[in-house]
Design a protein around this motif. Sequence first.
Motif, PDB file in Angstrom:
ATOM      1  N   LYS A   8      -9.737   0.730  -3.873  1.00  0.00           N
ATOM      2  CA  LYS A   8      -9.535   2.397  -3.518  1.00  0.00           C
ATOM      3  C   LYS A   8     -10.241   3.731  -3.683  1.00  0.00           C
ATOM      4  O   LYS A   8     -10.359   3.934  -5.095  1.00  0.00           O
ATOM      5  CB  LYS A   8      -8.134   2.155  -3.809  1.00  0.00           C
ATOM      6  CG  LYS A   8      -7.013   3.904  -3.835  1.00  0.00           C
ATOM      7  CD  LYS A   8      -5.753   3.630  -4.385  1.00  0.00           C
ATOM      8  CE  LYS A   8      -4.817   4.390  -3.767  1.00  0.00           C
ATOM      9  NZ  LYS A   8      -2.806   4.434  -4.285  1.00  0.00           N
ATOM     10  N   PHE A   9     -10.091   4.410  -3.084  1.00  0.00           N
ATOM     11  CA  PHE A   9     -10.278   5.259  -2.974  1.00  0.00           C
ATOM     12  C   PHE A   9     -10.598   6.752  -1.493  1.00  0.00           C
ATOM     13  O   PHE A   9      -9.832   6.188  -0.718  1.00  0.00           O
ATOM     14  CB  PHE A   9     -12.346   5.545  -2.907  1.00  0.00           C
ATOM     15  CG  PHE A   9     -13.044   5.439  -2.247  1.00  0.00           C
ATOM     16  CD1 PHE A   9     -13.331   6.694  -0.868  1.00  0.00           C
ATOM     17  CD2 PHE A   9     -12.774   3.846  -1.635  1.00  0.00           C
ATOM     18  CE1 PHE A   9     -14.423   5.762  -0.026  1.00  0.00           C
ATOM     19  CE2 PHE A   9     -13.882   3.605  -0.378  1.00  0.00           C
ATOM     20  CZ  PHE A   9     -14.303   4.858   0.356  1.00  0.00           C
ATOM     21  N   ASP A  10     -10.225   8.039  -2.230  1.00  0.00           N
ATOM     22  CA  ASP A  10     -10.269   8.816  -0.993  1.00  0.00           C
ATOM     23  C   ASP A  10     -11.437   9.042  -0.391  1.00  0.00           C
ATOM     24  O   ASP A  10     -12.926   9.393  -0.057  1.00  0.00           O
ATOM     25  CB  ASP A  10      -9.841  10.339  -1.523  1.00  0.00           C
ATOM     26  CG  ASP A  10      -7.964   9.888  -2.066  1.00  0.00           C
ATOM     27  OD1 ASP A  10      -7.593  10.028  -1.810  1.00  0.00           O
ATOM     28  OD2 ASP A  10      -7.937  10.850  -3.549  1.00  0.00           O
ATOM     29  N   SER A  11     -11.540   8.776   1.189  1.00  0.00           N
ATOM     30  CA  SER A  11     -13.019   8.673   2.281  1.00  0.00           C
ATOM     31  C   SER A  11     -12.594   9.905   2.692  1.00  0.00           C
ATOM     32  O   SER A  11     -11.666  10.527   2.905  1.00  0.00           O
ATOM     33  CB  SER A  11     -12.915   7.200   3.626  1.00  0.00           C
ATOM     34  OG  SER A  11     -13.719   7.222   3.825  1.00  0.00           O
ATOM     35  N   LYS A  12     -13.559  10.373   2.823  1.00  0.00           N
ATOM     36  CA  LYS A  12     -14.084  11.604   3.460  1.00  0.00           C
ATOM     37  C   LYS A  12     -13.712  11.884   5.110  1.00  0.00           C
ATOM     38  O   LYS A  12     -13.488  12.957   5.005  1.00  0.00           O
ATOM     39  CB  LYS A  12     -15.833  12.388   3.065  1.00  0.00           C
ATOM     40  CG  LYS A  12     -15.958  12.715   1.389  1.00  0.00           C
ATOM     41  CD  LYS A  12     -17.824  12.643   1.250  1.00  0.00           C
ATOM     42  CE  LYS A  12     -17.539  13.211  -0.200  1.00  0.00           C
ATOM     43  NZ  LYS A  12     -19.234  14.100  -0.056  1.00  0.00           N
ATOM     44  N   ASN A  13     -13.708  10.365   5.121  1.00  0.00           N
ATOM     45  CA  ASN A  13     -13.615  10.734   6.576  1.00  0.00           C
ATOM     46  C   ASN A  13     -13.447   9.707   7.247  1.00  0.00           C
ATOM     47  O   ASN A  13     -13.150   8.427   6.327  1.00  0.00           O
ATOM     48  CB  ASN A  13     -15.090  11.113   7.515  1.00  0.00           C
ATOM     49  CG  ASN A  13     -16.631  10.202   6.946  1.00  0.00           C
ATOM     50  OD1 ASN A  13     -16.000   9.494   5.857  1.00  0.00           O
ATOM     51  ND2 ASN A  13     -17.948  10.431   7.572  1.00  0.00           N
TER      52      ASN A  13
ATOM     53  N   ASP B 110       1.167  -1.115  -0.010  1.00  0.00           N
ATOM     54  CA  ASP B 110      -0.083   0.509  -0.170  1.00  0.00           C
ATOM     55  C   ASP B 110       0.571   1.064   0.320  1.00  0.00           C
ATOM     56  O   ASP B 110       0.933   1.843   1.410  1.00  0.00           O
ATOM     57  CB  ASP B 110      -1.152  -0.107   0.921  1.00  0.00           C
ATOM     58  CG  ASP B 110      -1.698   0.900   1.063  1.00  0.00           C
ATOM     59  OD1 ASP B 110      -2.115   1.518  -0.084  1.00  0.00           O
ATOM     60  OD2 ASP B 110      -3.036   1.319   2.258  1.00  0.00           O
TER      61      ASP B 110
ATOM     62  N   GLN C 270     -20.378   9.370  -3.401  1.00  0.00           N
ATOM     63  CA  GLN C 270     -19.873  10.383  -2.127  1.00  0.00           C
ATOM     64  C   GLN C 270     -20.985  11.517  -2.047  1.00  0.00           C
ATOM     65  O   GLN C 270     -21.724  11.801  -2.759  1.00  0.00           O
ATOM     66  CB  GLN C 270     -18.627  10.618  -2.959  1.00  0.00           C
ATOM     67  CG  GLN C 270     -17.700   9.705  -2.345  1.00  0.00           C
ATOM     68  CD  GLN C 270     -15.961   9.970  -2.615  1.00  0.00           C
ATOM     69  OE1 GLN C 270     -15.699  10.353  -3.653  1.00  0.00           O
ATOM     70  NE2 GLN C 270     -15.198   9.524  -1.436  1.00  0.00           N
TER      71      GLN C 270
ATOM     72  N   SER D  61     -18.473   8.264  -9.731  1.00  0.00           N
ATOM     73  CA  SER D  61     -16.977   8.193 -10.223  1.00  0.00           C
ATOM     74  C   SER D  61     -17.799   6.826  -9.894  1.00  0.00           C
ATOM     75  O   SER D  61     -18.520   6.274 -10.319  1.00  0.00           O
ATOM     76  CB  SER D  61     -16.182   8.168  -9.313  1.00  0.00           C
ATOM     77  OG  SER D  61     -16.087   9.729  -9.040  1.00  0.00           O
TER      78      SER D  61
ATOM     79  N   LYS E  89      -7.274  -1.013   6.048  1.00  0.00           N
ATOM     80  CA  LYS E  89      -6.362   0.677   5.083  1.00  0.00           C
ATOM     81  C   LYS E  89      -7.747   1.827   5.924  1.00  0.00           C
ATOM     82  O   LYS E  89      -7.302   2.607   6.592  1.00  0.00           O
ATOM     83  CB  LYS E  89      -8.089   0.789   3.957  1.00  0.00           C
ATOM     84  CG  LYS E  89      -7.596   0.096   3.182  1.00  0.00           C
ATOM     85  CD  LYS E  89      -6.157   0.784   2.469  1.00  0.00           C
ATOM     86  CE  LYS E  89      -7.056   2.370   2.103  1.00  0.00           C
ATOM     87  NZ  LYS E  89      -5.591   3.014   1.169  1.00  0.00           N
TER      88      LYS E  89
ATOM     89  N   LYS F 288      -6.175  -2.659  -6.871  1.00  0.00           N
ATOM     90  CA  LYS F 288      -7.024  -1.968  -6.031  1.00  0.00           C
ATOM     91  C   LYS F 288      -8.471  -1.172  -6.440  1.00  0.00           C
ATOM     92  O   LYS F 288      -8.752  -0.126  -6.528  1.00  0.00           O
ATOM     93  CB  LYS F 288      -6.185  -0.802  -5.967  1.00  0.00           C
ATOM     94  CG  LYS F 288      -4.882  -1.253  -4.963  1.00  0.00           C
ATOM     95  CD  LYS F 288      -4.296  -0.161  -4.825  1.00  0.00           C
ATOM     96  CE  LYS F 288      -2.758  -1.369  -4.384  1.00  0.00           C
ATOM     97  NZ  LYS F 288      -1.446  -0.150  -4.089  1.00  0.00           N
TER      98      LYS F 288
ATOM     99  N   GLU G  37     -20.881   7.302   2.242  1.00  0.00           N
ATOM    100  CA  GLU G  37     -19.762   6.157   1.212  1.00  0.00           C
ATOM    101  C   GLU G  37     -20.032   5.084   0.378  1.00  0.00           C
ATOM    102  O   GLU G  37     -20.430   4.031   1.522  1.00  0.00           O
ATOM    103  CB  GLU G  37     -18.560   6.801   1.272  1.00  0.00           C
ATOM    104  CG  GLU G  37     -18.066   8.398   1.431  1.00  0.00           C
ATOM    105  CD  GLU G  37     -16.633   8.143   1.838  1.00  0.00           C
ATOM    106  OE1 GLU G  37     -16.117   9.247   0.988  1.00  0.00           O
ATOM    107  OE2 GLU G  37     -16.152   7.452   2.673  1.00  0.00           O
TER     108      GLU G  37
END
Length: 269
Positions: free
Chosen positions: A87-92, A57, A269, A254, A114, A84, A226
């Motif tokens: 895989k994503f950018d989590s908000k919180n 990672d 999201q 997305s 993660k 992956k 999410e």
Amino acid sequence: MNKISNRIIEKIKFAHNISANRVEFIKILFVISFFSLKKKISLLPQIRVKLCLKFVDGYDIKYFNFYPMSNCDFAIFDEIFINKEYKFDSKNVANIIFDIGSNVGLSVIYFKLKFPQAIIYCFEPDKKVFDFLKLNTSQFKDVICENMAITKSTGKIKFYPYPNSSMSSSMIQRLKNQNFIEVNSFSIDDYMFKNNIDFVDILKFDVEGAEFEIFQNIKSINSICEIIGEFHADLTGKSINDFMALFDKSRNISLREIRKEQRYIILIQ
């Protein structure tokens, strides 16, 4: 001959990339070979071999134990840990995660590595697969495994295990004269109410065609921050636009196409 040689080389590379050490590398090659043989000779016994695998990672390398059920588990590993897909950018910070369609637990392991602080609720209706899910997630705290399906309503439903490929099992009959089992099911709304869950930070789904019905009439959608999962246009009979229309227009959506106009990884999201 070249095709066979290429497949062997690919398996060796794959085993090398995911193994924790040389001993595990040899064990992985053995397991892959055994499962390939078992597919041809059904009388061979089911084996349980503990493997130590690695997850790269970024600059961080994490290790975990895994008991594969068949070679399709290595295909799932490839999707989740190498490609992956989740895989994503989590908000919180994720405290509560729902994993719907957990199979043998690789997605659960991914999210636990993660988000180690999270409580993860896992849902898998097939009892044979569920046993491997429990085994593979027992190395972590705060993982709750439920032997049930998540569907549009609470009750009993037919579930169709797919021969030699648990990743293709579904609440939809995909083969002629396919055997089914009757399993318990809950709607997301009823499960959250029963367990006093007010908010879900991340909901992952991979339910082989049942996703449209699950989200079609959900009332607690605003209590889920999410959502990420695989949409199957070929199995639902719905388009990706039909599925996106189920969610509020204020949400960011997305898409990543993984099979032309048929299957997508969708992030909401």
